[in-house]
Design an enzyme around this catalytic site. Structure first.
Site, PDB file in Angstrom:
ATOM      1  N   HIS A 147       0.839  -1.203   0.000  1.00 54.69           N
ATOM      2  CA  HIS A 147       0.000   0.000   0.000  1.00 54.69           C
ATOM      3  C   HIS A 147       0.873   1.251   0.000  1.00 54.69           C
ATOM      4  CE1 HIS A 147      -2.545  -3.007   2.301  1.00 54.69           C
ATOM      5  NE2 HIS A 147      -3.339  -2.708   1.285  1.00 54.69           N
ATOM      6  N   GLN A 190     -17.957  -6.458  -0.416  1.00 55.52           N
ATOM      7  CA  GLN A 190     -17.091  -7.264  -1.271  1.00 55.52           C
ATOM      8  C   GLN A 190     -16.623  -8.551  -0.602  1.00 55.52           C
ATOM      9  OE1 GLN A 190     -14.081  -4.020  -1.588  1.00 55.52           O
ATOM     10  NE2 GLN A 190     -12.591  -5.679  -1.534  1.00 55.52           N
TER      11      GLN A 190
END
Ligand code: AMP
Length: 284
Positions: free
Chosen positions: A35, A59
């Site tokens: 990230h 999700q």
């Protein structure tokens, strides 16, 4: 301290109506060096960088996976700041999906196979939240990792089809020294599973080497990948495939040329499901 924004209204206030749009890095938190690479790239290409931290319930197909998803906001803030984030958007579920929320975004084609088949509804959740975040932030650029290759393809499709704002930027997968792709789920691997986890990238690398040496037949490439996977007694393979890099349809043969092919893999080590992918280029 970088500001942490919790609501849509505060976000709009912070972003203002200025011409200078920020970079956007959407994440589910549990940040790691993968990230951070996205955040650094954004910080180098945009005047400001918004990192979103939102564990998107829509999700997740397995409620236990959602429950077990690691959360540590203080640590995330420090890692995001270190990499150059200028604003954190960490909304609650009802801020992203307000009362009465009734819309979802379905992307056909590239979302149907592989992760889409293994996790029904997953890409609907991803496409819906990405649409909301792109519309809320209206970034100049939005950064996604190649680690989640199918997700990147689905997001590119969605972005083009719905004329969403900004430019989608794909960023290379960041790996551990032994090749294992960094993932927030890696912390859940036992010591033994962690030792065996690099078998995924080892299989893909073997396939890439064979393609680079001139092997164009996908059945042979997959057989070679499977031979490598046999060395791990704990891996429960979900799929190993060689696909068209844009449509994600399976190939029989890799064509010469720069388009190449993408090898995709998913499997379970104990309780932890891992995915990885690698580009294959034919030559020789
Ligand atoms: P996540 O928080 O896991 O949903 O991931 C947020 C973003 O980080 C997605 O665009 C991922 O593809 C990306 N990402 C996750 N792991 C890596 C990695 N090892 N290397 C590069 N990007 C990654």
């Amino acid at each position: 301290m970088i500001p942490i924004i919790r609501t849509r209204a505060e976000l709009a206030e912070h972003l203002g109506s200025g011409e200078r749009r920020p970079g956007l890095v959407p994440t589910m938190g549990a940040l790691h060096a993968g990230h951070q690479a996205l955040i650094r790239r954004s910080a180098s290409e945009n005047a400001a960088t918004v990192v979103t931290i939102f564990v998107n319930p829509t999700q997740f197909t397995d409620p236990r996976d959602l429950e077990r998803y690691p959360r540590d906001l203080d640590r995330d803030l420090a890692l995001a700041a270190e990499a150059g984030a200028t604003l954190i958007f960490a909304p609650g579920v009802y801020e992203v999906y307000p009362a009465g929320f009734a819309t979802d975004v379905g992307v056909a084609g590239p979302s149907e196979r592989w992760e889409g088949a293994a996790r029904p509804g997953h890409f609907r959740g991803v496409a819906t939240v990405v649409t909301i975040l792109l519309n809320l932030v209206r970034p100049a650029h939005a950064y996604f990792g190649e680690k989640d290759y199918q997700q990147l393809v689905v997001v590119r499709r969605l972005h083009a089809d719905l004329a969403l704002p900004g430019v989608i930027v794909g960023c290379p997968t960041v790996r551990e020294p032994d090749g294992l792709a960094l993932s927030s789920r890696n912390v859940r691997l036992s010591e033994d599973e962690r030792r065996q986890a690099p078998v995924l990238i080892a299989a893909l690398t073997r396939m890439a080497e064979l393609a680079a040496a001139g092997e164009a037949r996908v059945d042979r490439l997959i057989a070679a990948g499977n031979d490598v996977l046999q060395t791990s007694p704990v891996l429960a393979l979900d799929y190993l495939a060689v696909v068209d890099p844009e449509t994600l349809e399976p190939l029989d043969q890799i064509e010469p040329g720069p388009a190449g092919a993408q090898a995709l893999i998913a499997g379970r080590l104990g309780q932890v499901r891992l995915i990885d992918n690698l580009a294959l280029q034919l030559s020789g």
